[in-house]
Design a protein around this motif. Structure first.
Motif, PDB file in Angstrom:
ATOM      1  N   GLY A 230       0.797  -1.222   0.000  1.00 18.75           N
ATOM      2  CA  GLY A 230       0.000   0.000   0.000  1.00 18.75           C
ATOM      3  C   GLY A 230       0.827   1.269   0.000  1.00 18.75           C
ATOM      4  O   GLY A 230       0.285   2.356  -0.224  1.00 18.75           O
ATOM      5  N   TYR A 231       2.120   1.133   0.284  1.00 17.13           N
ATOM      6  CA  TYR A 231       3.008   2.292   0.281  1.00 17.13           C
ATOM      7  C   TYR A 231       4.206   1.999  -0.620  1.00 17.13           C
ATOM      8  O   TYR A 231       4.728   0.887  -0.634  1.00 17.13           O
ATOM      9  CB  TYR A 231       3.484   2.623   1.698  1.00 17.13           C
ATOM     10  N   THR A 232       4.637   2.992  -1.342  1.00 15.77           N
ATOM     11  CA  THR A 232       5.704   2.811  -2.310  1.00 15.77           C
ATOM     12  C   THR A 232       7.031   2.449  -1.634  1.00 15.77           C
ATOM     13  O   THR A 232       7.417   3.049  -0.631  1.00 15.77           O
ATOM     14  CB  THR A 232       5.892   4.096  -3.140  1.00 15.77           C
ATOM     15  N   LEU A 233       7.706   1.464  -2.217  1.00 19.80           N
ATOM     16  CA  LEU A 233       8.988   1.007  -1.698  1.00 19.80           C
ATOM     17  C   LEU A 233      10.105   1.994  -1.990  1.00 19.80           C
ATOM     18  O   LEU A 233      10.023   2.799  -2.920  1.00 19.80           O
ATOM     19  CB  LEU A 233       9.342  -0.341  -2.336  1.00 19.80           C
ATOM     20  N   ASP A 234      11.164   1.917  -1.178  1.00 19.44           N
ATOM     21  CA  ASP A 234      12.356   2.706  -1.471  1.00 19.44           C
ATOM     22  C   ASP A 234      13.069   2.148  -2.698  1.00 19.44           C
ATOM     23  O   ASP A 234      13.661   2.889  -3.481  1.00 19.44           O
ATOM     24  CB  ASP A 234      13.331   2.679  -0.285  1.00 19.44           C
ATOM     25  N   ARG A 235      13.011   0.823  -2.842  1.00 20.68           N
ATOM     26  CA  ARG A 235      13.697   0.152  -3.938  1.00 20.68           C
ATOM     27  C   ARG A 235      12.794  -0.951  -4.486  1.00 20.68           C
ATOM     28  O   ARG A 235      12.152  -1.662  -3.722  1.00 20.68           O
ATOM     29  CB  ARG A 235      15.017  -0.442  -3.457  1.00 20.68           C
ATOM     30  N   ALA A 236      12.745  -1.066  -5.787  1.00 18.22           N
ATOM     31  CA  ALA A 236      11.905  -2.074  -6.425  1.00 18.22           C
ATOM     32  C   ALA A 236      12.720  -2.867  -7.431  1.00 18.22           C
ATOM     33  O   ALA A 236      13.820  -2.467  -7.818  1.00 18.22           O
ATOM     34  CB  ALA A 236      10.720  -1.407  -7.119  1.00 18.22           C
ATOM     35  N   MET A 237      12.171  -4.004  -7.840  1.00 12.83           N
ATOM     36  CA  MET A 237      12.832  -4.829  -8.847  1.00 12.83           C
ATOM     37  C   MET A 237      11.791  -5.274  -9.864  1.00 12.83           C
ATOM     38  O   MET A 237      10.710  -5.741  -9.489  1.00 12.83           O
ATOM     39  CB  MET A 237      13.510  -6.044  -8.227  1.00 12.83           C
ATOM     40  N   VAL A 238      12.116  -5.124 -11.136  1.00 11.45           N
ATOM     41  CA  VAL A 238      11.206  -5.474 -12.217  1.00 11.45           C
ATOM     42  C   VAL A 238      11.954  -6.328 -13.233  1.00 11.45           C
ATOM     43  O   VAL A 238      13.118  -6.055 -13.541  1.00 11.45           O
ATOM     44  CB  VAL A 238      10.651  -4.199 -12.904  1.00 11.45           C
ATOM     45  N   ARG A 239      11.289  -7.356 -13.747  1.00  9.01           N
ATOM     46  CA  ARG A 239      11.894  -8.174 -14.792  1.00  9.01           C
ATOM     47  C   ARG A 239      11.610  -7.528 -16.144  1.00  9.01           C
ATOM     48  O   ARG A 239      10.463  -7.291 -16.497  1.00  9.01           O
ATOM     49  CB  ARG A 239      11.329  -9.600 -14.763  1.00  9.01           C
ATOM     50  N   GLN A 240      12.645  -7.254 -16.885  1.00  2.00           N
ATOM     51  CA  GLN A 240      12.501  -6.568 -18.151  1.00  2.00           C
ATOM     52  C   GLN A 240      11.871  -7.461 -19.210  1.00  2.00           C
ATOM     53  O   GLN A 240      12.225  -8.628 -19.348  1.00  2.00           O
ATOM     54  CB  GLN A 240      13.874  -6.095 -18.654  1.00  2.00           C
ATOM     55  N   LYS A 241      10.945  -6.896 -19.936  1.00  2.00           N
ATOM     56  CA  LYS A 241      10.247  -7.653 -20.969  1.00  2.00           C
ATOM     57  C   LYS A 241      11.182  -8.019 -22.116  1.00  2.00           C
ATOM     58  O   LYS A 241      11.116  -9.120 -22.661  1.00  2.00           O
ATOM     59  CB  LYS A 241       9.072  -6.824 -21.495  1.00  2.00           C
ATOM     60  N   LYS A 242      12.066  -7.112 -22.498  1.00  2.00           N
ATOM     61  CA  LYS A 242      12.933  -7.331 -23.650  1.00  2.00           C
ATOM     62  C   LYS A 242      13.995  -8.396 -23.398  1.00  2.00           C
ATOM     63  O   LYS A 242      14.244  -9.253 -24.247  1.00  2.00           O
ATOM     64  CB  LYS A 242      13.614  -6.022 -24.053  1.00  2.00           C
ATOM     65  N   THR A 243      14.628  -8.334 -22.224  1.00  2.00           N
ATOM     66  CA  THR A 243      15.748  -9.244 -21.936  1.00  2.00           C
ATOM     67  C   THR A 243      15.388 -10.391 -21.007  1.00  2.00           C
ATOM     68  O   THR A 243      16.089 -11.401 -20.973  1.00  2.00           O
ATOM     69  CB  THR A 243      16.912  -8.467 -21.302  1.00  2.00           C
ATOM     70  N   GLY A 244      14.315 -10.233 -20.233  1.00  3.32           N
ATOM     71  CA  GLY A 244      13.959 -11.256 -19.259  1.00  3.32           C
ATOM     72  C   GLY A 244      14.772 -11.173 -17.986  1.00  3.32           C
ATOM     73  O   GLY A 244      14.567 -11.959 -17.059  1.00  3.32           O
ATOM     74  N   HIS A 245      15.687 -10.214 -17.921  1.00  4.67           N
ATOM     75  CA  HIS A 245      16.540 -10.061 -16.750  1.00  4.67           C
ATOM     76  C   HIS A 245      15.938  -9.055 -15.768  1.00  4.67           C
ATOM     77  O   HIS A 245      15.369  -8.041 -16.183  1.00  4.67           O
ATOM     78  CB  HIS A 245      17.940  -9.580 -17.155  1.00  4.67           C
ATOM     79  N   PRO A 246      16.071  -9.319 -14.468  1.00  6.64           N
ATOM     80  CA  PRO A 246      15.548  -8.372 -13.473  1.00  6.64           C
ATOM     81  C   PRO A 246      16.461  -7.161 -13.350  1.00  6.64           C
ATOM     82  O   PRO A 246      17.679  -7.249 -13.564  1.00  6.64           O
ATOM     83  CB  PRO A 246      15.547  -9.189 -12.181  1.00  6.64           C
ATOM     84  N   VAL A 247      15.874  -6.033 -13.036  1.00  3.80           N
ATOM     85  CA  VAL A 247      16.651  -4.816 -12.824  1.00  3.80           C
ATOM     86  C   VAL A 247      16.101  -4.111 -11.593  1.00  3.80           C
ATOM     87  O   VAL A 247      14.889  -4.057 -11.390  1.00  3.80           O
ATOM     88  CB  VAL A 247      16.594  -3.895 -14.067  1.00  3.80           C
TER      89      VAL A 247
END
Length: 211
Positions: free
Chosen positions: A78-95
């Protein structure tokens, strides 16, 4: 072999897809441009656009990844994180990426105002809450933001937002490896090209990076 005179009018008059368009790498925004757009969106009360703009700058994600963000990607509790991680659609690698306090505040304000819940797309499109905003819609928004502060929308694009913070970090630190990680590039050469570093300087810079 077909007689040119028999070619269809459509074939004869077909125009190139990029006619009248400026193609190639789009430059990053400058700090003053970021602040101008941010201030304008705040004054106009554009809660969603402000959250999206701030997230795009901080995350350094490609447009396809920005529009695909879900609430739990940035605010699982419910509250925005200081740091997030997303898996990139193009490469499949998390960033991974960090969000500044002003970005967190703008995203929190938007989530509350829009009544967003985990499982939902953060930025929905015109086809309803079950679908995210399209990259074309996102590109139109970026053009509007850029044009609203007097810049030529033809010179900038969604990649301008992705490159903005990366370019600033490189200019201030010269740390190419850090920028590579932040952008999620698998090869240092990709980062060199992306930042527009002079070809003559690239080998020397790459040699300074420990992989």
């Amino acid at each position: 072999m077909q007689d040119p005179a028999q070619a269809s009018p459509r074939t004869q008059h077909r125009e190139p897809w990029n006619k009248g368009k400026l193609i190639g790498a789009k430059p990053p925004l400058r700090s003053k441009h970021v602040w101008s757009i941010r201030t304008k969106l705040q004054v106009e009360g554009q809660t969603r656009d402000l959250a999206m703009f701030n997230l795009a700058i901080d995350s350094k994600l490609r447009g396809c990844d920005v529009v695909a963000l879900k609430v739990e990607d940035v605010a699982p509790s419910g509250y925005t994180l200081d740091r997030a991680m997303v898996r990139q659609k193009k490469t499949g690698h998390p960033v991974r990426f960090e969000m500044t306090e002003q970005t967190r505040q703008s995203v929190d304000d938007y989530i509350r105002a829009a009544g967003k819940k985990p499982g939902e797309f953060l930025f929905i499109g015109r086809h309803g809450p079950g679908q995210c905003m399209t990259t074309r819609q996102y590109a139109r928004l970026v053009s509007g933001w850029v044009g609203s502060i007097g810049l030529d929308p033809k010179l900038f694009g969604t990649h301008s937002l992705r490159r903005t913070k990366a370019a600033l970090i490189y200019r201030r630190t010269g740390n190419l490896r850090a920028v590579q990680l932040l952008l999620g590039h698998t090869k240092i050469e990709s980062t060199v090209r992306y930042l527009g570093i002079e070809v003559d300087d690239a080998p020397a810079i790459a040699e300074q990076v420990d992989v």
